[in-house]
Write an enzyme that holds these catalytic residues in place. Structure first.
Site, PDB file in Angstrom:
ATOM      1  N   THR A  74      51.828  51.396  20.580  1.00 37.73           N
ATOM      2  CA  THR A  74      51.215  52.672  20.234  1.00 37.73           C
ATOM      3  C   THR A  74      49.704  52.605  20.396  1.00 37.73           C
ATOM      4  OG1 THR A  74      52.999  53.130  18.666  1.00 37.73           O
ATOM      5  CG2 THR A  74      50.966  54.389  18.405  1.00 37.73           C
ATOM      6  N   ARG A  95      55.073  46.468  29.607  1.00 37.66           N
ATOM      7  CA  ARG A  95      56.390  45.919  29.915  1.00 37.66           C
ATOM      8  C   ARG A  95      57.468  46.996  29.833  1.00 37.66           C
ATOM      9  NH1 ARG A  95      57.541  41.535  25.733  1.00 37.66           N
ATOM     10  NH2 ARG A  95      56.518  43.079  24.415  1.00 37.66           N
ATOM     11  N   LYS A 106      64.828  46.612  16.743  1.00 39.26           N
ATOM     12  CA  LYS A 106      63.407  46.806  17.033  1.00 39.26           C
ATOM     13  C   LYS A 106      63.104  48.169  17.664  1.00 39.26           C
ATOM     14  CE  LYS A 106      59.591  44.384  19.341  1.00 39.26           C
ATOM     15  NZ  LYS A 106      59.242  45.329  20.399  1.00 39.26           N
ATOM     16  N   ALA A 274      58.460  37.814  24.386  1.00 36.66           N
ATOM     17  CA  ALA A 274      57.394  36.835  24.143  1.00 36.66           C
ATOM     18  C   ALA A 274      57.813  35.736  23.187  1.00 36.66           C
ATOM     19  CB  ALA A 274      56.154  37.526  23.605  1.00 36.66           C
ATOM     20  N   PHE A 302      54.755  40.495  20.850  1.00 36.14           N
ATOM     21  CA  PHE A 302      54.626  39.937  19.507  1.00 36.14           C
ATOM     22  C   PHE A 302      53.175  39.587  19.192  1.00 36.14           C
ATOM     23  CE2 PHE A 302      59.261  39.078  20.254  1.00 36.14           C
ATOM     24  CZ  PHE A 302      59.696  39.984  19.315  1.00 36.14           C
ATOM     25  N   PHE A 380      48.541  54.004   8.712  1.00 36.14           N
ATOM     26  CA  PHE A 380      49.784  54.570   8.201  1.00 36.14           C
ATOM     27  C   PHE A 380      49.427  55.597   7.128  1.00 36.14           C
ATOM     28  CE2 PHE A 380      51.734  51.320  10.537  1.00 36.14           C
ATOM     29  CZ  PHE A 380      53.118  51.434  10.492  1.00 36.14           C
TER      30      PHE A 380
END
Length: 555
Positions: A74, A95, A106, A274, A302, A380
């Site tokens: 993001t 990716r 995930k 990864a 990661f 957040f």
């Protein structure tokens, strides 16, 4: 009511892919359309733009991941959009998602909120078929190995020392250990076998590190699939199928062009994990992006101890890349989790302060590569100002700039402050990136360097099996390859339960593999596995499609 990622994506006004290509100075001869909103770029464009100056390469990484979420993709997308708002020609090189996480726990890998890559349903599902092609190419080698054994085994393959697995782009723990060839002589020779997820395939790694189709063929030919009865390594070239395997990848090697919600160009290509692979998008896509934009934002999977270390020690070495800045993504929630907090939505400055030790370590690690670091506090809704202030003060102590990033809610506009800091860091950087270790070290010394310098461990314990392979590596002249450590993503150590910044631990290497085609040595740490399983309640249970073809539940 807060809209879901897929609702936001489905309401987006996408430009025809030809308009996105025009932004990059491309003509119709430079790409093949896959419908209205996707295209594959000719990899020979690298030759067309060979004399054009490269843009600036920025790596986005993160703190050690937690169930609370960090939002690396993001932020990557939002930063790209923000740079374009500031007047820079910027694009992202990311990716491709794997179907395993999409249907597992995930989720996808196209960003979130108003910082997404679209069409997100296509990208997160079959996209342009690259992972299918990689899986078929890998399994062709598997099929030919067993076919060769069935019809006389002229290569004297030792069936107990075949290292080549089969692959599937799905989380399926039942395939971790299998027996094949049952049912009599017509069904082949019985032997133990196993599956790994497609994104862990050496075909995937080879495609992502290849500089051209010719280079890809050379890498495929060097892949070691096992050993003969004398202990000699056997390669795909010995099977005489290098050309056939490469032919299956003729389209998969071409980077994919898509766009963000703000119609910013994005190249999505290649998808090695990864934690069990090298975690970076393709070298071809990254190099092409550098010819097409002022700034290129890429990410490595990661945390910085995994994807970023491999990006800097493997991909940048092999591709002669020179990154200019590293962005480390952190969230208040994740840092509190590392500090031992149970309730992440309430203020807990004590836990946050403790959790910041994890961020400290990742900052220190990235500085070891001689690169400037910028911290992105990914916002957040439950975060409060006192928590941001604590992170700001800690970053000031570390001597790194930090910006509040609100790209999920506000898109590129929410990343302007971060973009300005990145530009400033890049323009003021007078240093040259340097790898962590010398290739002249032995593989054991390189692994020990990574463990001590990056993970913060006291040392390495090698199993008897790993020691045997290290001897084979030395005997056959593979000592000078870089290292790709496969380990848990949940901790800096090889123990998923050790959060924050653990100390006083050693890392156990249970297995070592030679990935001669990819051009690195794989060290399997702790209890890491290369075929994940589904959770008790997989994300697949939430995904649906209606009679009009509209997908829901994808994230």
């Amino acid at each position: 009511m807060v809209k879901t990622d897929i609702q936001i994506a489905q309401e987006a006004k996408l430009l025809h892919i030809s308009k996105i290509a025009e932004k990059l100075g491309l003509t119709e001869d430079d790409y093949d359309q896959y419908g209205k909103y996707k295209a594959k770029l000719d990899f020979n464009l690298l030759n067309k733009f060979a004399n054009k100056e490269d843009g600036k390469l920025v790596l986005v990484t993160a703190i050690t991941p937690t169930p609370a979420g960090e939002g690396k993709s993001t932020v990557s997308v939002g930063l790209t959009q923000a740079l374009n708002k500031l007047g820079y020609s910027s694009l992202a090189a990311l990716r491709e998602p794997s179907l395993g996480p999409v249907f597992g726990i995930k989720g996808g890998a196209t960003g979130g909120g108003y910082s997404q890559v679209v069409p997100m349903e296509d990208i997160n599902l079959h996209f342009t078929g690259d992972l299918h092609a990689i899986g078929v190419a890998h399994n062709l080698i598997s099929a030919v190995i067993d076919n060769h054994i069935k019809f006389g085994n002229q290569l004297n393959i030792d069936i107990t020392k075949i290292t080549w697995k089969r692959v599937l782009d799905m989380n399926d723990r039942s395939l971790r250990h299998t027996v094949i060839g049952l049912g009599g002589s017509a069904s082949g020779i019985p032997r133990e076998n196993s599956f790994q997820i497609t994104v862990a395939s050496e075909i995937m790694a080879s495609l992502c590190l290849a500089s051209s189709l010719k280079d890809l063929k050379e890498r495929i030919s060097k892949i070691i699939f096992g050993y003969d009865v004398t202990g000699k390594p056997l390669t795909v070239a010995d099977l005489k199928i290098t050309g056939a395997v490469a032919a299956l990848l003729k389209d998969a090697i071409k980077p994919n062009l898509v766009q963000t919600l703000e119609n910013t160009p994005v190249l999505i290509h290649g998808g090695p994990f990864a934690n069990i692979a090298h975690g970076c998008n393709s070298l071809i896509a990254t190099k092409l992006a550098l010819k097409l934009g002022d700034y290129v934002i890429t990410e490595a999977g990661f945390a910085a101890d995994l994807g970023a270390e491999k990006f800097l020690d493997i991909k940048c070495r092999q591709g002669n890349l020179s990154p200019k800045c590293v962005v480390i993504v952190a969230t208040v929630r994740a840092l509190k989790h590392h500090g031992g907090a149970k309730e992440l939505g309430v203020e807990n400055l004590e836990a946050l302060s403790k959790g910041l030790e994890n961020l400290d370590k990742h900052i220190e690690n990235m500085k070891k590569f001689n690169l400037p670091v910028v911290v992105a506090m990914n916002r957040f809704l439950t975060d409060i100002e006192a928590e941001f202030d604590l992170i700001r003060n800690r970053c000031k102590e570390q001597g790194v700039p930090v910006a509040l990033c609100d790209v999920w809610a506000r898109g590129g506009e929410g990343g302007i402050d971060l973009a300005k800091l990145v530009v400033e860091a890049v323009e003021n950087n007078k240093e040259e990136y340097k790898p962590l270790y010398s290739l002249d070290l032995t593989p054991a010394q390189k692994i020990e360097t990574i463990v001590k310098e990056i993970y913060g461990g006291d040392g390495v314990v090698f199993s008897a099996t790993a020691k045997k392979t290290l001897a084979v590596i030395e005997k056959n002249g593979y000592n000078n390859l870089p290292i790709c450590v496969s380990k848990t993503q949940k901790s800096l150590s090889d123990n998923a339960n050790l959060l924050g910044r653990p100390t006083g631990f050693t890392v156990t290497i249970n297995e070592v593999k030679i990935a001669a085609g990819a051009g690195f040595i794989i060290a399997m740490a702790g209890d890491i596995i290369d075929m994940p399983g589904l959770p008790k309640v997989p994300a697949a249970e939430m995904i649906d499609i209606d009679e009009f073809g509209k997908i829901t539940g994808l994230f």
